[in-house]
Enzyme design. Structure first.
Site, PDB file in Angstrom:
ATOM      1  N   GLY A 172       0.834  -1.195   0.000  1.00  0.00           N
ATOM      2  CA  GLY A 172       0.000   0.000   0.000  1.00  0.00           C
ATOM      3  C   GLY A 172       0.865   1.240   0.000  1.00  0.00           C
ATOM      4  N   LEU A 173       0.774   2.021  -1.079  1.00  0.00           N
ATOM      5  CA  LEU A 173       1.593   3.237  -1.161  1.00  0.00           C
ATOM      6  C   LEU A 173       0.706   4.458  -1.325  1.00  0.00           C
ATOM      7  CD1 LEU A 173       4.626   2.014  -3.317  1.00  0.00           C
ATOM      8  CD2 LEU A 173       4.591   2.522  -0.871  1.00  0.00           C
ATOM      9  N   GLY A 222       1.770   5.137   3.201  1.00  0.00           N
ATOM     10  CA  GLY A 222       2.880   4.373   2.649  1.00  0.00           C
ATOM     11  C   GLY A 222       3.969   5.277   2.097  1.00  0.00           C
ATOM     12  N   LYS A 281      -7.479  -0.255  11.179  1.00  0.00           N
ATOM     13  CA  LYS A 281      -8.387  -0.464  12.317  1.00  0.00           C
ATOM     14  C   LYS A 281      -9.585  -1.320  11.952  1.00  0.00           C
ATOM     15  CE  LYS A 281      -9.913   4.178  11.234  1.00  0.00           C
ATOM     16  NZ  LYS A 281      -8.795   4.567  10.368  1.00  0.00           N
ATOM     17  N   GLY A 288      -4.094   7.679  15.492  1.00  0.00           N
ATOM     18  CA  GLY A 288      -3.015   8.165  14.623  1.00  0.00           C
ATOM     19  C   GLY A 288      -1.658   8.274  15.284  1.00  0.00           C
ATOM     20  N   GLU A 320     -15.232  12.075   4.295  1.00  0.00           N
ATOM     21  CA  GLU A 320     -15.386  11.303   3.062  1.00  0.00           C
ATOM     22  C   GLU A 320     -16.688  11.709   2.357  1.00  0.00           C
ATOM     23  OE1 GLU A 320     -13.143   8.949   2.173  1.00  0.00           O
ATOM     24  OE2 GLU A 320     -11.975   9.116   4.021  1.00  0.00           O
ATOM     25  N   LYS A 329     -11.914   1.916  16.837  1.00  0.00           N
ATOM     26  CA  LYS A 329     -10.713   2.282  17.608  1.00  0.00           C
ATOM     27  C   LYS A 329     -10.911   1.965  19.081  1.00  0.00           C
ATOM     28  CE  LYS A 329      -9.646   5.929  14.281  1.00  0.00           C
ATOM     29  NZ  LYS A 329      -9.969   7.346  13.959  1.00  0.00           N
TER      30      LYS A 329
END
Lengths: 441, 441
Positions: free
Chosen positions: B11-12, B16, B107, B136, B192, B207
């Site tokens: 995952g970049l 990433g 998560k 985070g 989002e 979380k």
């Protein structure tokens, strides 16, 4: 189940007694969490027969800390005696040389001998852990040493002395003078009979030296820290700060600057909106600014037997799991020497309070001196003191009036020069008060 | 120097790319702090040729996460793809089964499969670390798992979703409605396009489930958490809270009660004086109350590529040093099953807002229903709405008026019963608003 980790505890004061209670009360949970039992097998203290509210029947007693440190019956030497030298230093050295891990809550010891002891631990392939030595129960050592391993730290600052913060909070809330607050703090047990170590900033400096070593990879050099305490803070300063949007805190600050790491301890005006401004009473708080994480703030109890024992157990649990970290988060021989920061070049804003004689030309003369030193003023507060009921209706023309100034960013040497000249001009009645402003996001 | 720790990154995206920048920019310092070099040797991502601002020339490319997870050329599989199932779950399982340590920021994956994955890690004698999956950049996982190993935790609570806190902060500061704030948050990239996961509380619940597992040793069971989002919060509620000395935050709360661990996510009225009340905007904060340490509060960035990469590197640095900890801080098989808390029995104070028809006897009837359910009222705020300029001078007798009540401690079932009866009595024009009050020191 793996073999128990055996602790030898030197010192059974408040913290030592709490630690023994902790290991007894949470024995099962500790064994689960550490993967092995954690047991106090031996202790030493000044008075063998004092009642400490803990059961010592299954614990070996040693009369001498050095014998305990070298005992084949312990894996970890837990030093809770205190003091920069003497028994504490001798027994910690003996333990490290005997191949024992050491856990200590002793900031004075580390502030004086930290670099040497870290090297000694490394030579003997053991750990020297000290989570409890800075900011009590707050996990700032592990955070800096491990959680922020991928960060380049720019600044660490914090409220590291509960006594000072208690005094400043009461001065602010109740408008009472420093001396009165200090006496009250002494009465309540928040301040020592000899308060110098706390109120003059040395305790904060010791803790700051430890944080700086981890955050910036510098050797411990507490004597090189610029230190100023809170004795000079007046209720007038606190009221003026409030009016100007600030609160006054005793901060320890370590900053990466172009000319190296600057470490300083002094009363600081911090914007009311900053998290650190809202930390009241005996609570401690530490903020870290670093390139990847941004800003973290950790707050919690900076002292007390139970909170300190919690931090000591954090170090012990790491050892129980077999996690061996360099004392300051890197090999001791890679720590860089720390040179005293030249405070005259510290750049920032300043609060200045002057007791100005109420006569023509006085303020013009002050403004001229500021301008000569290229100091721009952001705010000026001049409030005529209300005449007292029994005072003559017209105050003497010579009666000094408080004038508060906030400068824009300038250098410490410019401010000092301007204040020297203003003092020489003879328009002010007292030594000027000067408090540094810390720019905080 | 010891052998390098070799990372395979799947995952970049933002995180990433930040992680690769971190390992490159701080390579020397990382090697010092970890005792060995830490090197990304292989990566996989959806699009091989996208420019991510990082040099991939020395890094092996894999087209498939599972092949990367099983590659003999990596020691640690770093999962940054996201998603509760699919590639993320498959490749993490493959990595653990291939004897690779796993570090993940995912998560959703852990909230769904955490218990199973922790067991799988244990069976394969490898670590599954997830500091970045909750809050985070805040080091709350290490703090709960390691620093507080000697404590019995009583309560963990926090602001764990930056989107919700951003919206609530703007509603409060600017007096604008939820919908307007949400649209603004979406425009700025803080929310989002489909905001359900954030604003309806599910992200916070995920979380919280992770924090609860470590703090209380419970299995992960996110579906059993009581969850309520912030859509129902009006500016009237926020104004009333302000007047009554509170602020409204979306909190995740896990508490040890007599009947077990209670986990809940809902809008909460918190006293303005509490540290958590002052955490604004996208910042996250977590408070822990435990028997020895007292109360700790950690605040910092809850999201963002760089802050998340900092937390991912914290896990990697632990592995580089050889520190292997159980995923949830204890052996996975000792985690206790988690049963859904019965929210009807949650005890505490409540804020209630009713739109009451302005007619004789309405308030007396409401007060009677409260009394019948043994609910005592601490505060009552009734404000007649100012008539609008173009409204008739005398409002209709039927126009509903807002009435806000604060109850003393009572049970949720009493409150629900009283509100059902009040609704049935026909004196109120809308569904009652009910917000739980959290007592905080």
């Amino acid at each position: 189940m793996n073999q128990a980790l055996r602790l030898g505890v030197a010192g059974l004061g408040t913290v030592g007694a709490s630690l023994l209670q902790l290991t007894q009360r949470h024995a099962d949970e500790l064994a689960l969490r550490c993967g092995r039992p954690v047991v106090v097998t031996a202790v030493t203290a000044r008075d063998r027969f004092r009642d400490r509210g803990v059961d010592l029947s299954a614990v070996a007693w040693y009369d001498d800390p050095i014998s305990l440190a070298q005992s084949p019956d312990i894996d970890v030497f837990v030093e809770l005696m205190g003091g920069a030298d003497g028994s504490a230093a001798d027994s910690v050295r003996a333990a490290l040389d005997a191949g024992k891990h050491v856990v200590t809550a002793n900031k004075a010891l580390l502030a004086k001998h930290g670099t040497e002891l870290a090297r000694r631990a490394e030579q003997n392939s053991v750990s020297l852990n000290f989570e409890a030595a800075a900011a009590g129960g707050i996990p700032i050592i592990k955070t800096l040493r491990e959680s922020l391993a991928g960060n380049r730290v720019g600044r660490v600052y914090g409220i590291l002395n509960g006594t000072c913060n208690y005094i400043l909070t009461r001065m602010e809330r109740e408008g009472i003078a420093f001396d009165v607050c200090l006496a009250e703090a002494q009465r309540l047990g928040y301040a020592e009979a000899d308060p110098t170590f706390d109120v003059d900033g040395f305790d904060t400096a010791h803790k700051l030296a430890l944080l700086t070593a981890i955050a910036f990879g510098t050797e411990i050099n507490a004597d090189a820290i610029y230190v100023e305490g809170i004795r000079s803070i007046s209720t007038a300063d606190i009221e003026a700060a409030d009016e100007l949007g600030y609160r006054i805190k005793l901060l320890g600050v370590a900053t990466r600057t172009e000319s190296g790491i600057e470490q300083r301890v002094h009363p600081t005006m911090v914007p009311k909106s900053s998290p650190i401004a809202r930390v009241d009473g005996v609570t401690n708080a530490v903020a870290v600014e670093a390139d990847f994480v941004g800003r973290l703030v950790l707050s919690g109890p900076g002292a007390g037997g139970d909170a300190t024992a919690s931090a000591v157990m954090s170090d012990i649990a790491d050892l129980a799991r077999g996690d061996v970290v360099g004392t300051f988060g890197r090999p001791a021989h890679t720590l860089k020497p720390y040179q005293q920061a030249v405070m005259r070049s510290h750049a920032g804003g300043y609060y200045i309070r002057l007791a100005v004689y109420d006569r023509p030309g006085a303020f013009a003369s002050i403004a001229k001196r500021m301008a000569e030193n290229n100091i721009s003023l952001e705010s000026i507060v001049q409030r005529r003191r209300a005449p007292k009921a029994d005072a003559p209706e017209h105050p003497q023309p010579q009666a000094p009036q408080p004038v508060m100034l906030i400068t824009y960013e300038t250098t410490e040497s410019q401010v000092k020069e301007a204040l020297d000249r203003i003092t020489a001009d003879g328009h002010i009645a007292e030594k000027p008060q000067m408090i540094r402003i810390e720019q905080l996001a």
